[in-house]
Motif scaffolding. Sequence first.
Motif, PDB file in Angstrom:
ATOM      1  N   ALA A   1       0.834  -1.208   0.000  1.00  0.00           N
ATOM      2  CA  ALA A   1       0.000   0.000   0.000  1.00  0.00           C
ATOM      3  C   ALA A   1       0.864   1.252   0.000  1.00  0.00           C
ATOM      4  O   ALA A   1       0.575   2.233  -0.707  1.00  0.00           O
ATOM      5  CB  ALA A   1      -0.926  -0.006   1.211  1.00  0.00           C
ATOM      6  N   GLY A   2       1.921   1.229   0.793  1.00  0.00           N
ATOM      7  CA  GLY A   2       2.825   2.369   0.829  1.00  0.00           C
ATOM      8  C   GLY A   2       3.504   2.598  -0.513  1.00  0.00           C
ATOM      9  O   GLY A   2       3.720   3.746  -0.927  1.00  0.00           O
ATOM     10  N   MET A   3       3.841   1.513  -1.188  1.00  0.00           N
ATOM     11  CA  MET A   3       4.439   1.641  -2.514  1.00  0.00           C
ATOM     12  C   MET A   3       3.465   2.306  -3.486  1.00  0.00           C
ATOM     13  O   MET A   3       3.866   3.148  -4.293  1.00  0.00           O
ATOM     14  CB  MET A   3       4.863   0.264  -3.024  1.00  0.00           C
ATOM     15  N   LEU A   4       2.191   1.933  -3.401  1.00  0.00           N
ATOM     16  CA  LEU A   4       1.183   2.583  -4.248  1.00  0.00           C
ATOM     17  C   LEU A   4       1.090   4.073  -3.936  1.00  0.00           C
ATOM     18  O   LEU A   4       0.999   4.908  -4.845  1.00  0.00           O
ATOM     19  CB  LEU A   4      -0.177   1.911  -4.059  1.00  0.00           C
ATOM     20  N   ASP A   5       1.121   4.415  -2.645  1.00  0.00           N
ATOM     21  CA  ASP A   5       1.094   5.822  -2.258  1.00  0.00           C
ATOM     22  C   ASP A   5       2.301   6.561  -2.834  1.00  0.00           C
ATOM     23  O   ASP A   5       2.179   7.675  -3.358  1.00  0.00           O
ATOM     24  CB  ASP A   5       1.088   5.965  -0.731  1.00  0.00           C
ATOM     25  N   GLY A   6       3.465   5.942  -2.739  1.00  0.00           N
ATOM     26  CA  GLY A   6       4.690   6.573  -3.218  1.00  0.00           C
ATOM     27  C   GLY A   6       4.713   6.770  -4.716  1.00  0.00           C
ATOM     28  O   GLY A   6       5.372   7.695  -5.226  1.00  0.00           O
ATOM     29  N   LEU A   7       3.985   5.917  -5.429  1.00  0.00           N
ATOM     30  CA  LEU A   7       3.922   6.010  -6.885  1.00  0.00           C
ATOM     31  C   LEU A   7       2.737   6.854  -7.366  1.00  0.00           C
ATOM     32  O   LEU A   7       2.524   6.991  -8.578  1.00  0.00           O
ATOM     33  CB  LEU A   7       3.828   4.609  -7.493  1.00  0.00           C
ATOM     34  N   GLY A   8       1.956   7.385  -6.440  1.00  0.00           N
ATOM     35  CA  GLY A   8       0.778   8.159  -6.821  1.00  0.00           C
ATOM     36  C   GLY A   8      -0.357   7.305  -7.331  1.00  0.00           C
ATOM     37  O   GLY A   8      -1.185   7.753  -8.127  1.00  0.00           O
ATOM     38  N   LEU A   9      -0.420   6.052  -6.867  1.00  0.00           N
ATOM     39  CA  LEU A   9      -1.432   5.101  -7.326  1.00  0.00           C
ATOM     40  C   LEU A   9      -2.335   4.644  -6.182  1.00  0.00           C
ATOM     41  O   LEU A   9      -2.770   3.494  -6.138  1.00  0.00           O
ATOM     42  CB  LEU A   9      -0.747   3.880  -7.965  1.00  0.00           C
ATOM     43  N   SER A  10      -2.643   5.551  -5.274  1.00  0.00           N
ATOM     44  CA  SER A  10      -3.429   5.194  -4.084  1.00  0.00           C
ATOM     45  C   SER A  10      -4.805   4.653  -4.427  1.00  0.00           C
ATOM     46  O   SER A  10      -5.402   3.903  -3.640  1.00  0.00           O
ATOM     47  CB  SER A  10      -3.568   6.403  -3.157  1.00  0.00           C
ATOM     48  N   SER A  11      -5.334   5.010  -5.592  1.00  0.00           N
ATOM     49  CA  SER A  11      -6.662   4.511  -5.979  1.00  0.00           C
ATOM     50  C   SER A  11      -6.671   3.003  -6.189  1.00  0.00           C
ATOM     51  O   SER A  11      -7.741   2.385  -6.232  1.00  0.00           O
ATOM     52  CB  SER A  11      -7.138   5.209  -7.256  1.00  0.00           C
ATOM     53  N   LEU A  12      -5.501   2.390  -6.300  1.00  0.00           N
ATOM     54  CA  LEU A  12      -5.416   0.937  -6.459  1.00  0.00           C
ATOM     55  C   LEU A  12      -5.517   0.199  -5.118  1.00  0.00           C
ATOM     56  O   LEU A  12      -5.508  -1.032  -5.098  1.00  0.00           O
ATOM     57  CB  LEU A  12      -4.089   0.546  -7.132  1.00  0.00           C
ATOM     58  N   LYS A  13      -5.614   0.925  -4.014  1.00  0.00           N
ATOM     59  CA  LYS A  13      -5.648   0.264  -2.709  1.00  0.00           C
ATOM     60  C   LYS A  13      -6.874  -0.623  -2.537  1.00  0.00           C
ATOM     61  O   LYS A  13      -6.822  -1.642  -1.849  1.00  0.00           O
ATOM     62  CB  LYS A  13      -5.581   1.294  -1.584  1.00  0.00           C
TER      63      LYS A  13
END
Length: 318
Positions: free
Chosen positions: A192-204
């Motif tokens: 989840a943190g990796m998604l946040d770091g990549l600007g992909l939080s909607s994939l959570k």
Amino acid sequence: MKISVIGCGRWGSFIAWYLNRTGHEVMLYGRQDSSRMKQFQQTRENGIIRLDNEIELVTDMKQALLSEVIVISIPSQGLRALAAEINQLAPENKTFVLCMKGLEAETGKRLTEIVEETLLIPHETAVWLGPGHVQEFYAGTPNCMVIDSKSEAVKAKLVDSFSSDLIRFYYGQDLIGNEIGAAAKNVIGIAAGMLDGLGLSSLKGALMSRGTREIARLIKAMGGNELSAYGLCHLGDYEATVFSKFSHNRMFGEKFVKGEPYTQLAEGAFAVKGILLLAEKSYCALPICSAVYDVVYEKQEAKTIINKLFSRSIKNEF
């Protein structure tokens, strides 16, 4: 009840505060050279909580082991060495409660398995798992957690004596599933943190759905109840791990993909090694956990790994 808490870090000190709040006689143990224990001895504070004067601070392991119940809250990779130390002191007929989440990285063994094979004296073992952050509990925000053990009597005793208006405890019914689920949720937190770091939080949302399904398969393959993945040990702990600003695992993942240092303990970075060992033994595919491992340890680009996940063969959702 007389209870000792071994481990004076963020979570261990909260447990001591909480159990004292629920009316127990509490000792908090830390090693003599521990900077955290020295801070408590000097100020009774650690920057997050303040311990009441009734809580006894001890640095003698023999003294800590005099209590009826011993709660252990330390980094998971240090449990085997601690259990060996306790075994040498031979305190019999104690109940050990593991308030920690992880797997042994080099073997994939669950924490209760480590205790059972290392602690050769008569004892009982339980786990205390579930969502919640120290900062939120200390501010009065309630949550639900689970206690599990092979012993029904131990579960009943602990749930009845630990429950309060701040934590509602449930009786666990699947020690294998609860331990694996609790360890694995930290790996999902890193993802989840990796998604946040990549600007992909909607994939959570997709991460939570597919992550839970993935861990359910592993739990079933290891002989547990796959429904445990949907309980408090795993899915029920996602908000605190996948979204919270207090989640070390989520922050580790975010900092990692940004190339920034992070010095706090992220248990998921160790657990993912153990989880993949279990997956190999059980012939269970874990694409999300494997992706986290590939990014952290194989140094593959996170964006490349996400693209690989999206290019996997199409299949039914369930």
